[in-house]
Structures are given as structure tokens and as C-alpha cells.
Motif scaffolding. Structure first.
Motif, PDB file in Angstrom:
ATOM      1  N   VAL A   1       0.778  -1.074  -0.030  1.00 27.96           N
ATOM      2  CA  VAL A   1       0.019  -0.113  -0.043  1.00 27.96           C
ATOM      3  C   VAL A   1       0.759   1.245   0.004  1.00 27.96           C
ATOM      4  O   VAL A   1       1.479   1.444   0.939  1.00 27.96           O
ATOM      5  N   ILE A   2       0.767   2.052  -1.114  1.00 32.57           N
ATOM      6  CA  ILE A   2       1.314   3.367  -1.059  1.00 32.57           C
ATOM      7  C   ILE A   2       0.050   4.571  -1.149  1.00 32.57           C
ATOM      8  O   ILE A   2      -0.763   4.217  -1.998  1.00 32.57           O
ATOM      9  N   ALA A   3       0.291   5.284  -0.040  1.00 29.29           N
ATOM     10  CA  ALA A   3      -0.763   6.410   0.204  1.00 29.29           C
ATOM     11  C   ALA A   3      -0.394   7.335  -0.939  1.00 29.29           C
ATOM     12  O   ALA A   3       0.591   8.060  -1.003  1.00 29.29           O
ATOM     13  N   HIS A   4      -1.201   7.701  -1.929  1.00 28.58           N
ATOM     14  CA  HIS A   4      -1.193   8.648  -2.967  1.00 28.58           C
ATOM     15  C   HIS A   4      -1.295  10.254  -2.388  1.00 28.58           C
ATOM     16  O   HIS A   4      -2.530  10.520  -1.809  1.00 28.58           O
ATOM     17  N   ARG A   5      -0.117  10.949  -2.338  1.00 21.25           N
ATOM     18  CA  ARG A   5      -0.059  12.203  -1.704  1.00 21.25           C
ATOM     19  C   ARG A   5      -0.352  12.244  -0.044  1.00 21.25           C
ATOM     20  O   ARG A   5      -1.029  13.163   0.772  1.00 21.25           O
ATOM     21  N   GLY A   6      -0.199  10.983   0.507  1.00 21.57           N
ATOM     22  CA  GLY A   6      -0.392  10.863   1.876  1.00 21.57           C
ATOM     23  C   GLY A   6      -1.437  10.113   2.121  1.00 21.57           C
ATOM     24  O   GLY A   6      -2.403  10.092   1.139  1.00 21.57           O
ATOM     25  N   ALA A   7      -1.955  10.088   3.304  1.00 20.29           N
ATOM     26  CA  ALA A   7      -3.434   9.397   3.701  1.00 20.29           C
ATOM     27  C   ALA A   7      -4.195  10.763   4.317  1.00 20.29           C
ATOM     28  O   ALA A   7      -3.951  11.213   5.212  1.00 20.29           O
ATOM     29  N   TRP A   8      -4.964  11.025   3.293  1.00 21.99           N
ATOM     30  CA  TRP A   8      -5.806  12.656   3.505  1.00 21.99           C
ATOM     31  C   TRP A   8      -7.111  12.500   3.197  1.00 21.99           C
ATOM     32  O   TRP A   8      -8.039  13.105   3.689  1.00 21.99           O
ATOM     33  N   LYS A   9      -7.784  11.312   2.302  1.00 23.30           N
ATOM     34  CA  LYS A   9      -9.053  11.566   1.995  1.00 23.30           C
ATOM     35  C   LYS A   9     -10.154  11.122   2.992  1.00 23.30           C
ATOM     36  O   LYS A   9     -11.156  11.674   3.216  1.00 23.30           O
ATOM     37  N   ASN A  10      -9.698  10.265   3.979  1.00 18.05           N
ATOM     38  CA  ASN A  10     -10.158   9.929   4.947  1.00 18.05           C
ATOM     39  C   ASN A  10     -10.164  10.245   6.348  1.00 18.05           C
ATOM     40  O   ASN A  10     -10.332   9.740   7.257  1.00 18.05           O
ATOM     41  N   THR A  11      -9.097  11.412   6.196  1.00 21.91           N
ATOM     42  CA  THR A  11      -8.753  12.341   7.568  1.00 21.91           C
ATOM     43  C   THR A  11      -9.165  13.619   7.474  1.00 21.91           C
ATOM     44  O   THR A  11      -9.409  13.875   6.241  1.00 21.91           O
ATOM     45  N   SER A  12      -8.643  14.346   8.263  1.00 19.27           N
ATOM     46  CA  SER A  12      -8.815  15.791   8.201  1.00 19.27           C
ATOM     47  C   SER A  12      -7.668  16.691   7.406  1.00 19.27           C
ATOM     48  O   SER A  12      -7.402  17.671   7.452  1.00 19.27           O
ATOM     49  N   ALA A  13      -6.576  15.683   6.959  1.00 20.22           N
ATOM     50  CA  ALA A  13      -5.353  16.279   6.602  1.00 20.22           C
ATOM     51  C   ALA A  13      -5.692  16.763   5.014  1.00 20.22           C
ATOM     52  O   ALA A  13      -6.421  15.985   4.096  1.00 20.22           O
ATOM     53  N   THR A  14      -4.775  17.725   4.651  1.00 21.41           N
ATOM     54  CA  THR A  14      -4.697  18.196   3.092  1.00 21.41           C
ATOM     55  C   THR A  14      -3.916  17.250   2.416  1.00 21.41           C
ATOM     56  O   THR A  14      -3.037  16.709   2.969  1.00 21.41           O
ATOM     57  N   GLU A  15      -4.139  16.930   1.219  1.00 18.37           N
ATOM     58  CA  GLU A  15      -3.169  16.129   0.415  1.00 18.37           C
ATOM     59  C   GLU A  15      -1.663  16.796   0.305  1.00 18.37           C
ATOM     60  O   GLU A  15      -1.660  18.035   0.544  1.00 18.37           O
ATOM     61  N   ASN A  16      -0.835  16.070   0.460  1.00 14.32           N
ATOM     62  CA  ASN A  16       0.561  16.333   0.399  1.00 14.32           C
ATOM     63  C   ASN A  16       0.793  17.325   1.611  1.00 14.32           C
ATOM     64  O   ASN A  16       2.067  17.986   1.619  1.00 14.32           O
ATOM     65  N   SER A  17       0.221  17.193   2.652  1.00 14.52           N
ATOM     66  CA  SER A  17       0.571  17.910   3.796  1.00 14.52           C
ATOM     67  C   SER A  17       1.653  16.896   4.834  1.00 14.52           C
ATOM     68  O   SER A  17       1.352  15.759   4.426  1.00 14.52           O
ATOM     69  N   ILE A  18       2.161  17.406   5.743  1.00 16.11           N
ATOM     70  CA  ILE A  18       3.031  16.762   6.810  1.00 16.11           C
ATOM     71  C   ILE A  18       2.012  15.711   7.425  1.00 16.11           C
ATOM     72  O   ILE A  18       2.187  14.733   7.735  1.00 16.11           O
ATOM     73  N   ALA A  19       0.841  16.317   7.779  1.00 17.78           N
ATOM     74  CA  ALA A  19      -0.215  15.605   8.417  1.00 17.78           C
ATOM     75  C   ALA A  19      -0.639  14.563   7.462  1.00 17.78           C
ATOM     76  O   ALA A  19      -0.793  13.287   8.310  1.00 17.78           O
ATOM     77  N   ALA A  20      -0.800  14.527   6.189  1.00 21.50           N
ATOM     78  CA  ALA A  20      -0.913  13.373   5.522  1.00 21.50           C
ATOM     79  C   ALA A  20      -0.086  12.225   5.295  1.00 21.50           C
ATOM     80  O   ALA A  20      -0.235  11.093   5.437  1.00 21.50           O
ATOM     81  N   LEU A  21       1.379  12.633   5.429  1.00 22.38           N
ATOM     82  CA  LEU A  21       2.261  11.768   5.491  1.00 22.38           C
ATOM     83  C   LEU A  21       2.300  11.128   6.840  1.00 22.38           C
ATOM     84  O   LEU A  21       2.288   9.806   7.112  1.00 22.38           O
ATOM     85  N   GLU A  22       2.035  12.004   7.804  1.00 25.63           N
ATOM     86  CA  GLU A  22       2.079  11.261   9.370  1.00 25.63           C
ATOM     87  C   GLU A  22       0.800  10.190   9.613  1.00 25.63           C
ATOM     88  O   GLU A  22       1.001   9.174  10.066  1.00 25.63           O
ATOM     89  N   ASN A  23      -0.468  10.723   8.576  1.00 26.00           N
ATOM     90  CA  ASN A  23      -1.402   9.611   8.764  1.00 26.00           C
ATOM     91  C   ASN A  23      -0.964   8.248   8.032  1.00 26.00           C
ATOM     92  O   ASN A  23      -1.465   7.249   8.520  1.00 26.00           O
ATOM     93  N   ALA A  24      -0.491   8.437   7.030  1.00 26.08           N
ATOM     94  CA  ALA A  24      -0.058   7.152   6.161  1.00 26.08           C
ATOM     95  C   ALA A  24       1.029   6.345   7.071  1.00 26.08           C
ATOM     96  O   ALA A  24       1.155   5.136   7.237  1.00 26.08           O
ATOM     97  N   ILE A  25       1.908   7.040   7.787  1.00 27.09           N
ATOM     98  CA  ILE A  25       3.076   6.347   8.874  1.00 27.09           C
ATOM     99  C   ILE A  25       2.241   5.546   9.647  1.00 27.09           C
ATOM    100  O   ILE A  25       2.476   4.359  10.037  1.00 27.09           O
ATOM    101  N   LYS A  26       0.885   6.288  10.364  1.00 26.46           N
ATOM    102  CA  LYS A  26       0.419   5.670  11.344  1.00 26.46           C
ATOM    103  C   LYS A  26      -0.502   4.509  11.148  1.00 26.46           C
ATOM    104  O   LYS A  26      -0.771   3.560  11.772  1.00 26.46           O
ATOM    105  N   LEU A  27      -0.816   4.621   9.752  1.00 28.98           N
ATOM    106  CA  LEU A  27      -1.567   3.463   8.980  1.00 28.98           C
ATOM    107  C   LEU A  27      -0.579   2.494   8.831  1.00 28.98           C
ATOM    108  O   LEU A  27      -1.105   0.994   8.534  1.00 28.98           O
TER     109      LEU A  27
END
Ligand code: MG
Length: 236
Positions: free
Chosen positions: A8-34
Motif C-alpha cells: 500500500v502506497i498512500a497517494h499524496r499521503g493519507a488525506w481522503k478519509n482524514t482531516s489532513a490536506t493532500e501532500n501535507s505533513i499531516a497526510a504523511l504522518e497519517n500514512a505512517i500511522k496506518l
């Protein structure tokens, strides 16, 4: 190494089902958490040669390539973060070793020279921050892929544009491909042929369960998706 073992590679991070914006550091951190295998992001170069993470050439109407970094650093994403520099992004990724950083070098809208200059700067920054061991590269520009391999022979580099055969990718010394899913559907033997040549196979952007299942059946190496949660669930 405790690299996450999944496709699984999160495209622009994990943002779609979270409150993160795509390509934000939060989206990267969500993908790491997953615990995704990888988290993808896109890189452009400002007018004064600073690297920023964003998908489109423009952010809120401001063309990244034609704007200086001082101005770009003022821009806020929807989730309140500043537009991230590549340096800040890689530093966030460097806090762990389990999720790989999938760095897409975007093609310049101005010139081939700028695409190649961006390539050099990306490789330089990855080395400077000592994240070579967890960073892979992808690009649509074939010359950019070849340039990464020349600058960093051990780097894992996948070509995105879908127009090179397995034999051509092998002959060029690239690591594999990351092709649109319709390319693999049209060339049903390519995944098998790539594997026979020890090339990796990745596909984008697969968000529907039946298509995910088709690729899992084909034993593709990686699936890049806006729905990492779903893919993690069905690929277990
Ligand atoms: Mg991308």
C-alpha cells in the motif's frame, strides 16, 4: 529494518478519509500511522530554487516555479499547515523507518533544464538529510529518471509515463515502473514480464475495490491509492 510489509502506497499521503490536506505533513504522518509501505508526495522548485511539496504547479493561484520561496512560505494549506518545503517533509519522514518516502519529481512547466535542476536538488536534499535508505523516486520525465540513477545509482527509481516496455526499462537500468492502471490492463503480460526481469511494478491511482483485487491477483508489487485504509483491509 522494520519496513512495513504490504503493497500500500498512500497517494499524496493519507488525506481522503482524514482531516489532513493532500501532500501535507499531516497526510504523511497519517500514512505512517496506518503502517503503509509508502507515502507518495510531489515536489516542485520555486523561482529561487527552493523545493516545495505540492501536487499542482500552482498553489492557491500562485505558480510555484515563478514565485520566490519567501512568498511561498507564507501560504497556508487548508488544514492550517504552511506549504511544506521538501526539507520539512523529509525531516518529518525521517522520524521513522517503517514507511518509505515515495518522492515524485514533477516535470517543470518551464523547461527541461529546470526539471533536471530540480532532480539534482532532490537527490542532494535526500542525501543531506540521510534518508536515502527510506526514499524512492518516481517521475513522468524519462530523462529525470535516468538522471536520478546517474546521481544515486542505488536509488529505487520507477518511471510513471506508461510508454516504455519492460525490456526498455531494464536496458535503461531503472528499478521498475509505476504505471496508470489502464496501461497494465492493456498490456496484461507486463507485470509478469517485469518480474521476470527483476523490475518492480507499482500502479496508480487505484481507488476501487474490484480494480485493487485485480492487481492483487496479478501479484503487482505496489498499489498507489487514495484509499489506503480500504486496500490495507482487503490485502491482508
Ligand atoms: Mg504524484
Amino acid at each position: 529494518m522494520s519496513q512495513n510489509k504490504n503493497k500500500v502506497i498512500a497517494h499524496r499521503g493519507a488525506w481522503k478519509n482524514t482531516s489532513a490536506t493532500e501532500n501535507s505533513i499531516a497526510a504523511l504522518e497519517n500514512a505512517i500511522k496506518l503502517k503503509c509501505y509508502g507515502s507518495e508526495f510531489d515536489v516542485h522548485m520555486s523561482a529561487d530554487s527552493v523545493l516545495f511539496v505540492h501536487h499542482d504547479h500552482a498553489v492557491k493561484g500562485t505558480d510555484i516555479e515563478k514565485t520566490n520561496s519567501t512568498e511561498l512560505l507564507q501560504i497556508k494549506l487548508e488544514n492550517g499547515e504552511n506549504l511544506p518545503t521538501l526539507e520539512a517533509y523529509l525531516k518529518a519522514g525521517a522520524k521513522q523507518k517503517n514507511t518509505r518516502l515515495i518522492l515524485e519529481i514533477k516535470t517543470s512547466s518551464i523547461s527541461k533544464e529546470r526539471s533536471l535542476a530540480l532532480t539534482e536538488k532532490c537527490v542532494e536534499m535526500v542525501k543531506k538529510l540521510k534518508v536515502e535508505g527510506i526514499t524512492d523516486y518516481i517521475a513522468f520525465d524519462y530523462d529525470v529518471c535516468l538522471k536520478v540513477k546517474q546521481l544515486a545509482p542505488n536509488a529505487h527509481v520507477e518511471y510513471l509515463n506508461g510508454d516504455k516496455t519492460p525490456a526498455e526499462i531494464k536496458a535503461a537500468g531503472l528499478s521498475g515502473v509505476d504505471y496508470h492502471f489502464t496501461v497494465f490492463k492493456k498490456n496484461e503480460n507486463w507485470i509478469k514480464e517485469m518480474h521476470q526481469l527483476n523490475l518492480s511494478t507499482n500502479t496508480w491511482t487505484v481507488n476501487d475495490e474490484p480494480v485493487m483485487k485485480w492487481f492483487l491477483d496479478q501479484n503487482v508489487d505496489f498499489i498507489t491509492t487514495n484509499e489506503p485504509e480500504l486496500l490495507l483491509k482487503i490485502s491482508k
